[in-house]
Design a protein around this motif. Structure first.
Motif, PDB file in Angstrom:
ATOM      1  N   THR A  54       0.834  -1.213   0.000  1.00  0.00           N
ATOM      2  CA  THR A  54       0.000   0.000   0.000  1.00  0.00           C
ATOM      3  C   THR A  54       0.865   1.258   0.000  1.00  0.00           C
ATOM      4  OG1 THR A  54      -0.271  -0.469   2.330  1.00  0.00           O
ATOM      5  CG2 THR A  54      -2.245  -0.630   1.001  1.00  0.00           C
ATOM      6  N   GLN A  55       2.086   1.161   0.550  1.00  0.00           N
ATOM      7  CA  GLN A  55       2.956   2.340   0.576  1.00  0.00           C
ATOM      8  C   GLN A  55       3.850   2.463  -0.643  1.00  0.00           C
ATOM      9  OE1 GLN A  55       4.756   3.483   4.409  1.00  0.00           O
ATOM     10  NE2 GLN A  55       3.996   1.487   5.097  1.00  0.00           N
ATOM     11  N   GLY A  56       3.830   1.448  -1.516  1.00  0.00           N
ATOM     12  CA  GLY A  56       4.685   1.490  -2.705  1.00  0.00           C
ATOM     13  C   GLY A  56       6.118   1.074  -2.432  1.00  0.00           C
ATOM     14  N   LEU A  57       6.319   0.386  -1.309  1.00  0.00           N
ATOM     15  CA  LEU A  57       7.667  -0.089  -0.978  1.00  0.00           C
ATOM     16  C   LEU A  57       7.830  -1.529  -1.438  1.00  0.00           C
ATOM     17  CD1 LEU A  57       7.739   1.193   2.719  1.00  0.00           C
ATOM     18  CD2 LEU A  57       8.822   2.248   0.709  1.00  0.00           C
ATOM     19  N   LEU A  58       9.055  -1.921  -1.753  1.00  0.00           N
ATOM     20  CA  LEU A  58       9.288  -3.322  -2.101  1.00  0.00           C
ATOM     21  C   LEU A  58       9.070  -4.186  -0.864  1.00  0.00           C
ATOM     22  CD1 LEU A  58      12.454  -3.369  -4.388  1.00  0.00           C
ATOM     23  CD2 LEU A  58      10.043  -3.438  -5.033  1.00  0.00           C
ATOM     24  N   VAL A  59       8.498  -5.351  -1.072  1.00  0.00           N
ATOM     25  CA  VAL A  59       8.355  -6.345  -0.014  1.00  0.00           C
ATOM     26  C   VAL A  59       9.756  -6.915   0.258  1.00  0.00           C
ATOM     27  CG1 VAL A  59       7.343  -8.609   0.471  1.00  0.00           C
ATOM     28  CG2 VAL A  59       5.961  -6.836  -0.651  1.00  0.00           C
ATOM     29  N   PRO A  60      10.146  -7.110   1.532  1.00  0.00           N
ATOM     30  CA  PRO A  60      11.507  -7.599   1.813  1.00  0.00           C
ATOM     31  C   PRO A  60      11.807  -8.932   1.119  1.00  0.00           C
ATOM     32  CG  PRO A  60      10.406  -6.909   3.842  1.00  0.00           C
ATOM     33  CD  PRO A  60       9.379  -6.851   2.756  1.00  0.00           C
ATOM     34  N   ASP A  61      13.066  -9.055   0.687  1.00  0.00           N
ATOM     35  CA  ASP A  61      13.475 -10.237  -0.081  1.00  0.00           C
ATOM     36  C   ASP A  61      13.080 -11.559   0.582  1.00  0.00           C
ATOM     37  OD1 ASP A  61      14.604  -8.733  -2.106  1.00  0.00           O
ATOM     38  OD2 ASP A  61      16.603  -8.734  -1.217  1.00  0.00           O
ATOM     39  N   GLU A  62      13.240 -11.643   1.911  1.00  0.00           N
ATOM     40  CA  GLU A  62      12.996 -12.951   2.557  1.00  0.00           C
ATOM     41  C   GLU A  62      11.542 -13.405   2.410  1.00  0.00           C
ATOM     42  OE1 GLU A  62      14.358 -10.291   3.948  1.00  0.00           O
ATOM     43  OE2 GLU A  62      13.436  -9.802   5.881  1.00  0.00           O
ATOM     44  N   LEU A  63      10.615 -12.441   2.253  1.00  0.00           N
ATOM     45  CA  LEU A  63       9.210 -12.826   2.060  1.00  0.00           C
ATOM     46  C   LEU A  63       8.924 -13.200   0.606  1.00  0.00           C
ATOM     47  CD1 LEU A  63       7.288 -10.086   4.110  1.00  0.00           C
ATOM     48  CD2 LEU A  63       7.876 -12.407   4.810  1.00  0.00           C
ATOM     49  N   VAL A  64       9.757 -12.694  -0.301  1.00  0.00           N
ATOM     50  CA  VAL A  64       9.499 -12.897  -1.730  1.00  0.00           C
ATOM     51  C   VAL A  64      10.124 -14.193  -2.235  1.00  0.00           C
ATOM     52  CG1 VAL A  64       9.739 -11.857  -4.033  1.00  0.00           C
ATOM     53  CG2 VAL A  64       9.607 -10.385  -2.027  1.00  0.00           C
ATOM     54  N   LEU A  65      11.307 -14.522  -1.690  1.00  0.00           N
ATOM     55  CA  LEU A  65      12.097 -15.616  -2.259  1.00  0.00           C
ATOM     56  C   LEU A  65      11.366 -16.949  -2.244  1.00  0.00           C
ATOM     57  CD1 LEU A  65      15.683 -14.681  -0.972  1.00  0.00           C
ATOM     58  CD2 LEU A  65      14.683 -14.322  -3.230  1.00  0.00           C
ATOM     59  N   SER A  66      10.722 -17.273  -1.120  1.00  0.00           N
ATOM     60  CA  SER A  66      10.088 -18.597  -1.056  1.00  0.00           C
ATOM     61  C   SER A  66       8.830 -18.624  -1.921  1.00  0.00           C
ATOM     62  CB  SER A  66       9.784 -18.987   0.387  1.00  0.00           C
ATOM     63  OG  SER A  66       8.722 -18.211   0.861  1.00  0.00           O
ATOM     64  N   LEU A  67       8.108 -17.498  -1.941  1.00  0.00           N
ATOM     65  CA  LEU A  67       6.917 -17.410  -2.794  1.00  0.00           C
ATOM     66  C   LEU A  67       7.298 -17.681  -4.251  1.00  0.00           C
ATOM     67  CD1 LEU A  67       3.845 -16.197  -2.523  1.00  0.00           C
ATOM     68  CD2 LEU A  67       4.849 -14.209  -3.651  1.00  0.00           C
ATOM     69  N   PHE A  68       8.353 -17.028  -4.704  1.00  0.00           N
ATOM     70  CA  PHE A  68       8.781 -17.194  -6.083  1.00  0.00           C
ATOM     71  C   PHE A  68       9.338 -18.602  -6.326  1.00  0.00           C
ATOM     72  CE2 PHE A  68      11.990 -17.269  -9.376  1.00  0.00           C
ATOM     73  CZ  PHE A  68      11.248 -16.828 -10.456  1.00  0.00           C
ATOM     74  N   GLY A  69      10.153 -19.076  -5.392  1.00  0.00           N
ATOM     75  CA  GLY A  69      10.781 -20.396  -5.552  1.00  0.00           C
ATOM     76  C   GLY A  69       9.746 -21.503  -5.700  1.00  0.00           C
ATOM     77  N   GLN A  70       8.674 -21.403  -4.903  1.00  0.00           N
ATOM     78  CA  GLN A  70       7.615 -22.417  -5.003  1.00  0.00           C
ATOM     79  C   GLN A  70       6.937 -22.369  -6.365  1.00  0.00           C
ATOM     80  OE1 GLN A  70       4.890 -21.979  -1.688  1.00  0.00           O
ATOM     81  NE2 GLN A  70       6.601 -21.975  -0.243  1.00  0.00           N
ATOM     82  N   ARG A  71       6.735 -21.169  -6.865  1.00  0.00           N
ATOM     83  CA  ARG A  71       6.057 -21.035  -8.163  1.00  0.00           C
ATOM     84  C   ARG A  71       6.916 -21.585  -9.301  1.00  0.00           C
ATOM     85  NH1 ARG A  71       3.976 -21.855 -11.883  1.00  0.00           N
ATOM     86  NH2 ARG A  71       2.552 -20.696 -13.236  1.00  0.00           N
ATOM     87  N   LEU A  72       8.221 -21.298  -9.236  1.00  0.00           N
ATOM     88  CA  LEU A  72       9.109 -21.773 -10.306  1.00  0.00           C
ATOM     89  C   LEU A  72       9.196 -23.298 -10.318  1.00  0.00           C
ATOM     90  CD1 LEU A  72      11.014 -20.463 -12.525  1.00  0.00           C
ATOM     91  CD2 LEU A  72      12.902 -21.080 -10.992  1.00  0.00           C
ATOM     92  N   SER A  73       8.893 -23.918  -9.175  1.00  0.00           N
ATOM     93  CA  SER A  73       8.966 -25.382  -9.088  1.00  0.00           C
ATOM     94  C   SER A  73       7.717 -26.073  -9.624  1.00  0.00           C
ATOM     95  CB  SER A  73       9.153 -25.815  -7.627  1.00  0.00           C
ATOM     96  OG  SER A  73      10.302 -25.209  -7.122  1.00  0.00           O
ATOM     97  N   GLN A  74       6.684 -25.305  -9.970  1.00  0.00           N
ATOM     98  CA  GLN A  74       5.469 -25.932 -10.496  1.00  0.00           C
ATOM     99  C   GLN A  74       5.769 -26.549 -11.870  1.00  0.00           C
ATOM    100  OE1 GLN A  74       2.162 -25.608  -8.836  1.00  0.00           O
ATOM    101  NE2 GLN A  74       3.597 -25.113  -7.190  1.00  0.00           N
ATOM    102  N   PRO A  75       5.091 -27.653 -12.196  1.00  0.00           N
ATOM    103  CA  PRO A  75       5.390 -28.367 -13.438  1.00  0.00           C
ATOM    104  C   PRO A  75       5.257 -27.515 -14.704  1.00  0.00           C
ATOM    105  CG  PRO A  75       3.662 -29.504 -12.164  1.00  0.00           C
ATOM    106  CD  PRO A  75       4.078 -28.327 -11.367  1.00  0.00           C
ATOM    107  N   ASP A  76       4.328 -26.554 -14.714  1.00  0.00           N
ATOM    108  CA  ASP A  76       4.146 -25.786 -15.956  1.00  0.00           C
ATOM    109  C   ASP A  76       5.352 -24.895 -16.279  1.00  0.00           C
ATOM    110  OD1 ASP A  76       3.636 -24.027 -13.832  1.00  0.00           O
ATOM    111  OD2 ASP A  76       2.161 -22.878 -14.971  1.00  0.00           O
ATOM    112  N   ALA A  77       6.219 -24.662 -15.286  1.00  0.00           N
ATOM    113  CA  ALA A  77       7.389 -23.796 -15.520  1.00  0.00           C
ATOM    114  C   ALA A  77       8.665 -24.614 -15.740  1.00  0.00           C
ATOM    115  CB  ALA A  77       7.559 -22.834 -14.341  1.00  0.00           C
ATOM    116  N   LYS A  78       8.493 -25.883 -16.071  1.00  0.00           N
ATOM    117  CA  LYS A  78       9.695 -26.723 -16.125  1.00  0.00           C
ATOM    118  C   LYS A  78      10.582 -26.433 -17.346  1.00  0.00           C
ATOM    119  CE  LYS A  78       7.718 -30.919 -18.221  1.00  0.00           C
ATOM    120  NZ  LYS A  78       6.446 -30.257 -18.605  1.00  0.00           N
TER     121      LYS A  78
END
Ligand code: ADP
Ligand code: ADP
Ligand code: ZN
Length: 215
Positions: A54-78
């Motif tokens: 809401t403030q336009g700030l980047l979300v801290p890396d530690e909250l983003v990394l696992s979210l992204f890592g899980q998504r990249l592991s999905q079969p459609d992104a293989k």
């Protein structure tokens, strides 16, 4: 192919990513869309994103990394993905390179979409998104066929809470300070191509296709 669509808020990353999905047969991964979905669902992690977004700030890396890592592991992104809004910091880029290397992959191309600050503000303030299918409109440049309703699915069009001029200026500052340095990281690897983000949607798609060697 692993492709990053890079650029400031409003550059047209999401619009072009959706067009490239059909062409390249690989998924779009948008951390912004994933974060909005978590907020909407009212999850614990979604509540943590709220404060920053809401403030336009980047979300801290530690909250983003696992979210992204899980998504990249999905079969459609293989066999590849179109990344839109990730990475946003040099630390995220380094984590991404490691995730891809572990899969025998690497970033093949970073297409950097260039637009002026005035254009970014006009685009973001007039952006409307379908709450059902995610299709992206602009009130003047890419208007829906009937006001407030999605032409693709009939869903309701909504305005993002962070799409005000004040917040987009903040998002641009974050972009300049923390995200733009990623270009140096990938320029050193020889994979960056800059394209103008101004023109019709088709013009821009054509430039991206040339930048990735498709036309
Ligand atoms: P835009 O496409 O207009 O630049 P996004 O939907 O990508 O906007 O991002 C909206 C907000 O979500 C950002 O301002 C930031 O708070 C958060 N966000 C999205 N992706 C990331 C990321 N990779 N790292 C940190 N914050 C992010
Ligand atoms: P980003 O994901 O980079 O934040 P979007 O794809 O959501 O950007 O586009 C931001 C706004 O600009 C939307 O309202 C979209 O309809 C509009 N837009 C996208 N590409 C263009 C273009 N080439 N010309 C004019 N408006 C555009
Ligand atoms: Zn829709």
């Amino acid at each position: 192919m692993d492709l990053i669509l890079f650029g400031p808020p409003g550059a047209g990353k999401g619009t072009q990513a959706k067009r490239l999905v059909d062409l390249l047969k690989i998924p779009q991964i948008s951390t912004g869309d994933m974060m909005r979905a978590e907020r909407q669902a009212g999850t614990e992690i979604g509540k943590q994103f709220d404060h920053y977004m809401t403030q336009g700030l980047l979300v801290p890396d530690e909250l983003v990394l696992s979210l992204f890592g899980q998504r990249l592991s999905q079969p459609d992104a293989k066999s590849g993905a179109i990344l839109d809004g990730y990475p946003r910091t040099v630390a995220q880029a380094e984590a991404l390179d490691a995730l891809l290397a572990a899969r025998g992959r690497k970033i093949d191309r970073v297409v950097s979409m260039e637009v002026s600050l005035a254009e970014m503000i006009d685009r973001v303030v007039n952006r409307r998104t379908c709450e059902s299918c995610g299709h992206i409109y602009h009130l003047r440049y890419n208007p829906p066929p009937s006001p407030g309703l999605c032409g693709q699915c009939g869903g309701k069009l909504v305005q993002r809470k962070d799409d005000s001029e004040e917040v987009v200026r903040k998002r641009n500052q974050e972009y300049l300070e923390k995200t733009a340095p990623i270009l140096d990281h990938y320029t050193a690897k020889g994979v960056v191509k800059a394209v103008s983000g101004v023109g019709t949607l088709d013009d821009v798609t054509q430039r991206i296709k040339s930048a990735i060697g498709l036309a």
